[in-house]
Design an enzyme around this catalytic site. Structure first.
Site, PDB file in Angstrom:
ATOM      1  N   THR A  44      22.220  34.883  15.497  1.00  0.00           N
ATOM      2  CA  THR A  44      21.218  33.738  15.904  1.00  0.00           C
ATOM      3  C   THR A  44      21.248  32.624  15.053  1.00  0.00           C
ATOM      4  OG1 THR A  44      19.575  35.537  16.164  1.00  0.00           O
ATOM      5  CG2 THR A  44      18.575  33.538  16.071  1.00  0.00           C
TER       6      THR A  44
ATOM      7  N   LYS B 106      16.510  32.331  22.517  1.00  0.00           N
ATOM      8  CA  LYS B 106      16.378  33.138  21.286  1.00  0.00           C
ATOM      9  C   LYS B 106      15.487  32.370  20.156  1.00  0.00           C
ATOM     10  CE  LYS B 106      16.917  36.489  18.080  1.00  0.00           C
ATOM     11  NZ  LYS B 106      16.313  37.647  18.420  1.00  0.00           N
TER      12      LYS B 106
ATOM     13  N   LYS C 271      14.530  32.151   8.542  1.00  0.00           N
ATOM     14  CA  LYS C 271      15.682  31.410   9.035  1.00  0.00           C
ATOM     15  C   LYS C 271      15.354  30.679  10.402  1.00  0.00           C
ATOM     16  CE  LYS C 271      18.874  33.459  10.871  1.00  0.00           C
ATOM     17  NZ  LYS C 271      19.492  34.447  12.173  1.00  0.00           N
TER      18      LYS C 271
END
Ligand code: NAP
Length: 288
Positions: free
Chosen positions: A96, A171, A239
């Site tokens: 990701t 995502k 994150k």
């Protein structure tokens, strides 16, 4: 027979590479911390000496590492993926990351005559083990179709989006929703607990209404019992919130609840809980 490479054997990568091997594919693995290769070798994997060597030896190489900095280091670093890319090589990054990092890697792969697919996944440790992840792909469409048999061993559904960068964007949108759902859930449980409502009763009532969902069902009992064994480490959730907020910035879109949730994940990281499951944000909220 197509030869597959797999770089990055953390919580997700280990389970995904194991499913490729279980599906009868020929797989060469590499991990920065070499010891993590041993369980895959026991399942029949070859071990590569460097990312460059794995890419040079394989037709399609997958990568599943922590964040944009790790994805870039793995790709551009010494002995990295880029050194192994020649015409005909294919590279699929499942990590990701933000769309900018993904596009930089795509450009570098294409410049060497290789093909690139970004393919981040929705789903966590259990879906990775069960082979029921959801792939969110964009990039080289021919590679998407060529990699599909391998994706099907690791996931239950693969989406392809036309514009490069859209896999990464999808995502981040999905995880931003999940991250804010978790902080709202944790605040509700904390408030209910302070009001003297039993945790088990709250979870039971939740299952009967419109906001019932698999995440609350899975994480609720674990949170109530203080089990924060990592399936999705909190440092990665934070994150993803940070990257989603950056995406909001790029499009001039205020993201009020995501920004608040990000601060809670930051607080939890600061408290030293980054390696615990992201549901440990519950402790930051409850003040434990
Ligand atoms: P993890 O268990 O923390 O594993 C991280 C992996 O990245 C390890 O193999 C680590 O190597 C490697 N790595 C970190 N920095 C590196 C560097 N500079 N160079 C080379 N390798 C490096 O993480 P994970 O849970 O598997 O997650 C991996 C990715 O999938 C992340 O982007 C995460 O956001 C995403 N994701 C996770 C989940 C989940 O539920 N866990 C779900 C969907 C997506 P070492 O072993 O040497 O540290």
């Amino acid at each position: 027979m197509t030869r597959y490479g797999f770089l990055g054997l953390g919580i997700m990568g280990k389970a995904m590479a194991a499913n490729l091997l279980a599906g009868g594919l020929e797989v060469t693995v590499w991990n920065r911390t070499t010891e993590k290769c041993a369980p895959l070798a026991a399942l029949g994997a070859r071990i590569g000496n460097s990312p460059a060597e794995v890419v040079a030896d394989c037709d399609i190489t997958f990568a599943m590492v922590s964040d944009p900095a790790a994805a870039a280091a793995l790709f551009f670093g010494e002995g990295g993926v880029l050194e192994g890319i020649v015409p005909g090589k294919a590279y699929v990054d499942i990590s990701t990351v933000d769309p900018t990092t993904s596009l930089e890697i795509a450009r570098a792969v294409n410049a060497e005559g290789g093909r690139f697919l970004e393919a981040p996944v929705s789903g966590s440790k259990k879906p990775a083990e069960d082979g029921t992840l959801v792939f969110l792909c964009s990039g080289d469409e021919s590679l998407f179709h060529e990699a599909k048999p391998a994706l099907d061993l690791m996931g239950k559904k693969s989406f392809y989006f036309d514009k490069p960068g859209q896999g990464a964007e999808m995502k981040l949108v999905i995880n931003m929703i999940m991250g804010t759902m978790m902080t709202a859930f944790a605040e509700g449980l904390t408030l209910g607990d302070k009001a003297g409502l039993g945790m088990a009763d709250i979870l039971d009532v939740l299952t009967q209404g419109a906001i019932d969902n698999p995440m609350f069902r899975l994480k609720g009992p674990q949170m109530a019992s203080g089990n924060f064994t990592p399936a999705f480490p909190l440092k990665h959730m934070q994150k993803d919130m940070r990257l989603a907020l950056e995406l909001g910035d790029k499009f001039g879109q205020p993201l009020f609840t995501a920004a608040a949730a990000n601060n809670l994940y930051l607080k939890s990281r600061q408290a030293g809980n980054g390696d615990e499951d992201f549901s440990t944000v519950f402790q930051a909220i409850a003040g434990n």
